[in-house]
Enzyme design. Structure first.
Site, mmCIF file in Angstrom:
data_model
loop_
_atom_site.group_PDB
_atom_site.id
_atom_site.type_symbol
_atom_site.label_atom_id
_atom_site.label_comp_id
_atom_site.label_asym_id
_atom_site.label_seq_id
_atom_site.Cartn_x
_atom_site.Cartn_y
_atom_site.Cartn_z
ATOM 1 C CG ASP A 14 -31.852 0.963 -25.408
ATOM 2 O OD1 ASP A 14 -31.316 0.179 -24.596
ATOM 3 O OD2 ASP A 14 -31.516 2.159 -25.510
ATOM 4 C CB SER A 66 -25.627 5.297 -22.707
ATOM 5 O OG SER A 66 -25.849 4.112 -22.002
ATOM 6 C CG HIS A 98 -27.963 1.527 -25.925
ATOM 7 N ND1 HIS A 98 -28.667 2.319 -25.064
ATOM 8 C CD2 HIS A 98 -26.658 1.710 -25.613
ATOM 9 C CE1 HIS A 98 -27.834 2.955 -24.258
ATOM 10 N NE2 HIS A 98 -26.607 2.608 -24.585
#
Length: 318
Positions: free
Chosen positions: A261, A163, A291
């Protein structure tokens, strides 16, 4: 492809918590509350391996602040200095810590072939852009300066993260080439798992997976509002590397994306730009996952294979 059945059950449980009032979306909380919830939720995703050795220490930042750092090794005997993965945790620059990603870092280190160093860069809103970038650079420069004393080979380093941690890895890879006076580290590879690459734009995946898929689009906007000093910060390539003018000459990259995601499309756009710029780029996707799948080894049997795949790629580059 639909969400994997085991993951779908987890998402339904999370939604039930909201419907019953036991939990709230992160973007409806204060940063302090969100951090507590994120740390607590991390314990449901995996159980830390106890066979990995772990050393805690601090790294000095440029302003004198002490950054907590953690070094993981699998305990196997090594001749000479050890290659290293410099890992940055995710959490939108607002949540996340060494502890929230401890189980993941242990599993990656257990793959062997490298030590894993991770650093607790400072979080927003207390510390806004570009402080996390500076902290990440300071960690890289520490590795060049002091790594050998810890048995680490800074000349055989892979930058990695998930991320916004992957965003920091992309940014450091760019700084190493474009601004080497700021980062003495010369990474051999970059492992980028569902990175944030453009905080200025909503793409189709932001709309298609806006809610109900763990990371939510309103939460992303909440992260960015806490991180940026002004809207112009979000357009800075150090926040949105997809907007960098030149992506050529970078270290080999493995870009790993989740199908469900909101960040999928910007990650794909970044991978395509890396390839178009002539870089060694490998794109892998998990179409049935959301995610944060990298931290879900305790929930999903498939994740062990993903860890092995990522580690094998890193070993082949460093």
């Amino acid at each position: 492809m639909p969400v994997l059945p085991e993951l779908e059950a987890f998402l339904e449980l999370a939604e039930f918590g909201r419907l019953t009032g036991k939990s709230r979306p992160m973007h409806e909380q204060t940063p302090q509350q969100a951090r507590l919830d994120f740390e607590a939720a991390s314990g449901f995703l995996d159980v830390p391996l106890t066979t990995i050795t772990c050393e805690n220490f601090t790294i000095p930042a440029r302003d004198g602040h002490s950054l907590a750092a953690r070094l993981y090794r699998n305990g196997q005997a090594v001749d000479g200095l050890q290659p290293v993965m410099l890992y940055f945790h995710g959490g939108g620059y607002v949540v996340g810590s060494l502890d929230s990603h401890d189980a993941l870092c242990r599993r990656l280190a257990a793959q062997g072939g490298f030590a894993l160093l991770t650093v607790d860069y400072r979080l927003a809103p207390e510390w806004k852009f570009p402080t996390p970038v500076h902290d990440a650079c300071d960690a890289g420069n520490w590795l060049v300066r002091e790594g050998a004393a810890h048995g680490l080979d800074a000349n055989r380093t892979a930058l990695a993260g998930d991320s916004v941690g992957a965003t920091l890895a992309t940014v450091l890879s760019l700084i190493a080439v474009r601004q080497p006076e700021d980062l003495r580290l010369n990474p051999k590879a970059q492992l980028l798992v569902y990175p944030v690459t453009d905080a200025t734009t909503h793409r189709a995946s932001h709309r298609d997976f806006a809610e109900g898929y763990l990371l939510e689009t309103p939460t992303l906007d909440w992260f960015y509002a806490h991180y940026a000093r002004t809207p112009a910060d979000l357009a800075d390539w150090r926040c949105s590397p997809l907007l960098a003018e030149d992506l050529s000459g970078l270290s080999p990259a493995l870009v790993y994306l989740a199908g469900h995601d909101p960040l999928h499309d910007e990650g794909l756009a970044y991978a395509e730009r890396l390839r178009a710029a002539g870089n060694d780029m490998t794109l892998l996707e998990q179409p049935g996952m959301t995610h944060d799948f990298l931290r879900m080894a305790g929930l999903l049997g498939e994740v062990a294979g993903i860890h092995d795949e990522a580690a094998r790629w890193v070993r082949s580059k460093i």
